[in-house]
Scaffold this motif. Structure first.
Motif, PDB file in Angstrom:
ATOM      1  N   GLU A  56     -56.224   9.248 -19.928  1.00  0.00           N
ATOM      2  CA  GLU A  56     -55.714   8.184 -19.067  1.00  0.00           C
ATOM      3  C   GLU A  56     -55.708   8.712 -17.588  1.00  0.00           C
ATOM      4  N   ASP A  57     -55.052   9.948 -17.439  1.00  0.00           N
ATOM      5  CA  ASP A  57     -54.934  10.550 -16.104  1.00  0.00           C
ATOM      6  C   ASP A  57     -54.311  11.850 -16.057  1.00  0.00           C
ATOM      7  N   ASN A  76     -52.491  13.679 -12.999  1.00  0.00           N
ATOM      8  CA  ASN A  76     -51.133  13.238 -12.810  1.00  0.00           C
ATOM      9  C   ASN A  76     -50.142  13.261 -13.612  1.00  0.00           C
TER      10      ASN A  76
END
Length: 154
Positions: A19-20, A23
């Motif tokens: 997803e990411d 971060n």
């Protein structure tokens, strides 16, 4: 494969990273998985050492970065050579990925990006010089990805 089987926590970690990854801290993942930060860090280390996580990279929008052409070249190589040719193909300017296909006559899928046709045409020529047959060329308008849904079952 891995020394240990993939469990629900591993799947949740993989989903979060897809997803990411940039971060998503180990603390964020720990909160999502109901585990501790140290557990997540140990799992990440194991997933990396087992080769399940192969690396972390940026997803680049080639069109927005000045390379509007994305071409898929479906190639045929001799079966004994196809896997051995992949590192050499990846060295060609403009080639961003090579996939080894196991069914059908075309057994390599080469993705090339460029600004103009003059950037893409030499790639096909280099592939021909390597002894590959370029069976088909497909110009791609867009390419989108998403995290693999089975990793989100935790």
């Amino acid at each position: 494969m891995a020394d240990s089987e993939i469990d629900d926590v591993d799947r949740a970690i993989l989903h979060a990273l897809q997803e990411d990854a940039r971060n998503m801290s180990s603390g964020d993942i720990a909160e999502r998985t109901g585990t501790s930060d140290s557990t997540v860090r140990k799992r990440l280390q194991r997933l990396e050492s087992d080769g399940i996580i192969k690396g972390y990279s940026a997803e680049v929008d080639y069109q927005a970065s000045g390379y509007p052409l994305r071409m898929l070249l479906f190639c045929t190589a001799s079966i004994p050579e196809r896997g051995e040719l992949i590192p050499e193909i990846l060295e060609i300017d403009g080639v961003v990925s090579v996939q080894e296909l196991v069914t059908g006559e075309q057994n390599l899928l080469v993705t090339v990006v460029g600004q103009t046709d003059d950037d893409i045409t030499p790639v096909a020529q280099e592939l021909l010089e390597m002894g590959l047959t370029v069976a088909d060329e497909v110009l791609v308008r867009s390419h989108e990805t998403k995290p693999f849904g089975e990793f989100d079952s935790a």
